[in-house]
Design a protein around this motif. Structure first.
Motif, short mmCIF file in Angstrom:
data_model
loop_
_atom_site.label_atom_id
_atom_site.label_comp_id
_atom_site.label_asym_id
_atom_site.label_seq_id
_atom_site.Cartn_x
_atom_site.Cartn_y
_atom_site.Cartn_z
N ALA A 141 -5.44 0.18 4.52
CA ALA A 141 -5.99 0.38 3.17
C ALA A 141 -5.79 1.82 2.70
O ALA A 141 -5.95 2.11 1.52
CB ALA A 141 -7.47 0.02 3.15
N LEU A 142 -5.45 2.71 3.62
CA LEU A 142 -5.18 4.09 3.21
C LEU A 142 -3.94 4.11 2.33
O LEU A 142 -2.91 3.56 2.71
CB LEU A 142 -4.90 4.97 4.43
N PRO A 143 -4.02 4.70 1.15
CA PRO A 143 -2.81 4.79 0.32
C PRO A 143 -1.81 5.72 1.00
O PRO A 143 -2.08 6.91 1.15
CB PRO A 143 -3.31 5.37 -0.99
N LEU A 145 1.44 6.97 0.51
CA LEU A 145 2.14 8.11 -0.09
C LEU A 145 1.19 9.28 -0.38
O LEU A 145 1.48 10.42 0.00
CB LEU A 145 2.88 7.66 -1.36
N PRO A 146 0.03 9.02 -1.02
CA PRO A 146 -0.91 10.13 -1.22
C PRO A 146 -1.30 10.83 0.08
O PRO A 146 -1.33 12.06 0.13
CB PRO A 146 -2.12 9.46 -1.85
N ILE A 147 -1.56 10.03 1.13
CA ILE A 147 -1.97 10.66 2.39
C ILE A 147 -0.84 11.54 2.93
O ILE A 147 -1.06 12.65 3.40
CB ILE A 147 -2.36 9.58 3.43
N THR B 15 -14.80 -0.48 6.46
CA THR B 15 -13.44 0.03 6.22
C THR B 15 -13.48 1.25 5.31
O THR B 15 -12.84 2.27 5.57
CB THR B 15 -12.57 -1.06 5.57
N ILE B 19 -12.26 5.05 6.01
CA ILE B 19 -11.30 5.73 5.15
C ILE B 19 -11.87 7.06 4.65
O ILE B 19 -11.20 8.09 4.68
CB ILE B 19 -10.92 4.83 3.96
N ILE B 26 -9.19 15.18 6.75
CA ILE B 26 -7.91 15.82 6.42
C ILE B 26 -8.14 16.98 5.46
O ILE B 26 -7.62 18.08 5.64
CB ILE B 26 -6.94 14.81 5.78
N MET B 261 2.77 8.24 -8.53
CA MET B 261 2.67 9.71 -8.47
C MET B 261 3.98 10.41 -8.79
O MET B 261 4.07 11.23 -9.69
CB MET B 261 2.23 10.14 -7.08
N TYR B 276 -3.30 13.25 -10.24
CA TYR B 276 -3.67 13.21 -8.82
C TYR B 276 -2.79 14.17 -8.02
O TYR B 276 -3.27 14.95 -7.19
CB TYR B 276 -3.50 11.77 -8.34
N ILE B 280 -3.89 17.58 -5.92
CA ILE B 280 -3.58 17.92 -4.53
C ILE B 280 -3.03 19.35 -4.46
O ILE B 280 -3.41 20.14 -3.61
CB ILE B 280 -2.56 16.93 -3.92
N LEU B 295 -8.32 4.48 -4.92
CA LEU B 295 -7.09 3.76 -4.56
C LEU B 295 -7.34 2.79 -3.41
O LEU B 295 -6.89 1.65 -3.43
CB LEU B 295 -6.00 4.74 -4.14
N ALA B 296 -8.09 3.27 -2.40
CA ALA B 296 -8.36 2.42 -1.24
C ALA B 296 -9.16 1.20 -1.67
O ALA B 296 -8.90 0.08 -1.23
CB ALA B 296 -9.10 3.20 -0.17
N THR B 299 -6.91 -1.28 -3.28
CA THR B 299 -6.12 -2.02 -2.30
C THR B 299 -6.94 -3.13 -1.68
O THR B 299 -6.50 -4.28 -1.58
CB THR B 299 -5.64 -1.08 -1.19
N LEU B 300 -8.18 -2.79 -1.28
CA LEU B 300 -9.03 -3.79 -0.63
C LEU B 300 -9.38 -4.92 -1.60
O LEU B 300 -9.32 -6.10 -1.25
CB LEU B 300 -10.31 -3.14 -0.12
#
Lengths: 307, 320
Positions: A141-143, A145-147, B15, B19, B26, B261, B276, B280, B295-296, B299-300
């Motif tokens: 579920a981690l995107p 490309l962004p990561i 989940t 995440i 990070i 992006m 976005y 960064i 975003l996560a 996706t879910l």
């Protein structure tokens, strides 16, 4: 399967010549697939170009000569020169070494992590399986490309030396991709572990480690090969996108992606397409070729498609 | 069905927690913060410290995680440092620009993929089919940024058919129809690239799906009844081939609202993906973290939507 389980010595003499090994059948099917063969030729060409080509180049990577800067493609400089007077063709070939290497090593890392975790999850089941697969869900579920971009920015902030950045990149790209392979391998192991040969290993009293790595994983190799091939293309694309943004492989190390970032300069973008179009075409050709091979391998190794 | 959806939603919670921990960890790894990234030389060290304590950047990482995660649960994504606005407001401002190109690309790619998928399945192994197969592979392996650059170079700069970038011509105070045409011109190239990128795998999917259906007995029956080939293909075969494809609609969800992006960056499209990427680079953590979680979640939710749609389209599937 391993040698000490089956008495292979007897088999060797009685083996009929007409019977092909599964690998030979796969090979025959692969060579019959025209697109896959074209892909294979293309990738061999890219490898020869990048790894052997530079040896025949009359130019030197450190030939800075401002007299020859920004030349259009001509007889001496087949693809022209950049703003420091360096030969684009030579730089492109050397960049290819880096890009291909990043793709290959990242995939090796993916395979090691993905296959091991997938096999362990499938073999032990229950709690271990649940744990590993929940972690896989999180990674899925981690995107991605962004990561990757965030991690690339982290590398820049930590002031990692340009020459060691590619190693970090290989690890990052490799680690982030493990889930697909882990799922595939797990699925295979779930059916394999119920088969009779696994009862035999039980009867022989083999250790778990041996059962997994010597008896289960070798049977999943076809699946792994296909997934790994396709993941090389993905890794090369990820690396090039990152390098294009300036947070992947950074100059002076050339990579296809960071050569394309010459296009960020409007004049270079507009008037000097030889700076960025050739490396872009290399990425395109490589990734098309790998995808063609991957698809050919999938058809060739799948026992369900009989040809 | 209701129970199934609720259970799936509850399963998302662990989940999402995982995440959020990964993303936060990070971002905490990075030395320096928004204040240092701005690098304002006129700012004294005391002033910097003061700002840090206002933004809560001086606290240890784990405390900051709990404060941040706690606010998230309450629906408060924090304030973007760069835009000086709540993260949700910023997302809402820009996400629709991304949605415009996303929805058009979705429409075109599905349309093209369906047509080519049907015909290359109908004429399997024909010359057309072979060309399509090759094009599919090329589309599947396109590096998006390179194709974007090529198109800008040839169509915008050399042939001057389209504007180079942005969403509206600067200085043009157009309203109504004129404005619409202007945006349409600007969005043409980004939509084209996005369409190319997703058409490849979709075509492949439709083709395989169609090939499976065409071999079924009821298709032979339909032909035996003397139906027109067009009716057989479009009414009997195509409708059934579409069932598994409906699942794919769910997976399109992050693509619609997540922005692209790199493409938006290349086309200077003021979408959320572009913002976005900037966040960064600027170390605007509240926005960066908030949008990554967004975003996560997309996706879910997309995965859940895919499963639910499949259950609706195919009554043989029981969701439990």
């Amino acid at each position: 399967m391993s040698a000490d389980v089956m008495p292979i010595t007897e088999n060797k003499n009685t083996k009929a010549k007409a019977v092909d090994t599964p690998w030979k059948t796969a090979m025959r099917r692969f060579t019959r697939n025209k697109l896959a063969v074209i892909g294979f030729i293309m990738i061999v060409f890219m490898f020869i170009l990048c790894f052997i080509g530079p040896l025949f180049s009359p130019h030197n990577l450190f030939d800075y000569s401002l007299k020859n800067k920004n030349l259009a493609p001509n007889g001496t400089y087949w693809l022209g020169t950049d703003k420091l007077g360096r030969d684009i063709l030579l730089r492109m070939m050397l960049a290819g070494r880096i890009s291909l290497l990043v793709g290959l090593v990242a995939t090796c890392i993916t395979v090691m992590i993905g296959a091991t975790l997938g096999a362990v999850a499938g073999f032990y089941g229950k709690l271990v399986d649940n744990l590993i697969m929940r972690v896989a869900d999180i990674f899925m579920a981690l995107p991605s490309l962004p990561i990757l971009i965030i991690l690339g920015a982290v590398l820049s902030d930590l002031k990692v030396h340009p020459s060691s950045r590619i190693y970090y990149l290989m690890v990052i790209i490799g680690v982030l991709n493990w889930t697909t392979l882990a799922r595939l391998v797990r699925g295979q192991i779930l059916t394999l572990r119920e088969q009779e040969f696994m009862q035999a290993t039980e009867a022989l009293g083999l250790k778990d480690k041996r059962k997994i790595f010597k008896h289960l994983l070798p049977n999943t190799i076809p699946v792994i090969i296909v997934a790994a091939t396709l993941s090389v293309a993905g890794a090369i694309l990820s690396e090039s996108a990152l390098s294009f943004l300036g947070i992947g492989v950074v100059p002076p190390t050339p990579s296809w992606g960071n050569m394309i970032s010459a296009a960020n300069n409007l004049i270079d973008f507009r008037k000097r397409p030889w700076l960025w179009i050739p490396p872009g075409m290399c990425i395109l050709i490589t990734s098309v070729a790998i995808n063609l091979i991957g698809d050919g391998l999938r058809d060739a190794l799948d026992p369900k498609t009989k040809k | 069905m209701k129970q199934y959806i609720i259970r799936r939603l509850l399963q998302m919670i662990p989940t999402l927690i995982g995440i959020s921990i990964i993303i936060f960890a990070i971002s905490a790894m990075v030395p320096g913060d928004y204040i240092t990234a701005r690098a304002n030389p006129n700012m004294s060290i005391e002033k910097q410290e003061q700002l840090r304590s206002i933004y809560g950047l001086d606290k240890p990482d784990y405390q900051r995680y709990f404060i941040w995660a706690g606010n998230m649960v309450k629906g408060n994504f924090g304030d973007s440092m760069q835009h000086k606005q709540p993260v949700t407001t910023v997302i809402n401002t820009y996400v629709w620009n991304s949605f415009i190109i996303g929805i058009f690309a979705l429409f075109f790619s599905w349309f093209i993929a369906m047509i080519t998928g049907i015909f290359s399945a109908k004429f399997q192994y024909s010359f057309f089919d072979k060309i399509v197969t090759l094009l599919v592979f090329i589309c599947m392996s396109l590096p998006s940024f390179f194709i974007g650059l090529l198109l800008i170079k040839f169509f915008a700069l050399d042939m001057k058919l389209f504007p180079v970038g942005g969403m509206i011509t600067s200085g043009l105070n157009a309203r109504g129809w004129e404005y619409f045409i202007d945006v349409l011109k600007h969005s043409f190239l980004p939509i084209m690239v996005l369409t190319m990128l997703s058409t490849g795998s979709l075509t492949r999917y439709f083709r395989t799906s169609m090939l499976e259906v065409i071999r079924q007995d009821y298709i032979r029956t339909a032909r035996a009844k003397g139906l027109k080939e067009r009716t057989v293909i479009f009414k009997h075969a195509f409708r059934n081939a579409m069932i598994p494809a409906i699942t794919l609609l769910g997976f399109e969800l992050p693509g619609l609202f997540g922005g692209a992006m790199i493409l938006e960056q290349i086309f200077v499209w003021p979408g959320v993906g572009h913002i976005y990427l900037n966040s960064i680079n600027m170390r605007d953590y509240p926005f960066m973290l908030g949008f990554t979680i967004f975003l996560a979640m997309l996706t879910l939710l997309g995965n859940l939507l895919a499963d639910v749609l499949y259950g609706i389209a195919d009554p043989r599937i029981r969701l439990k």
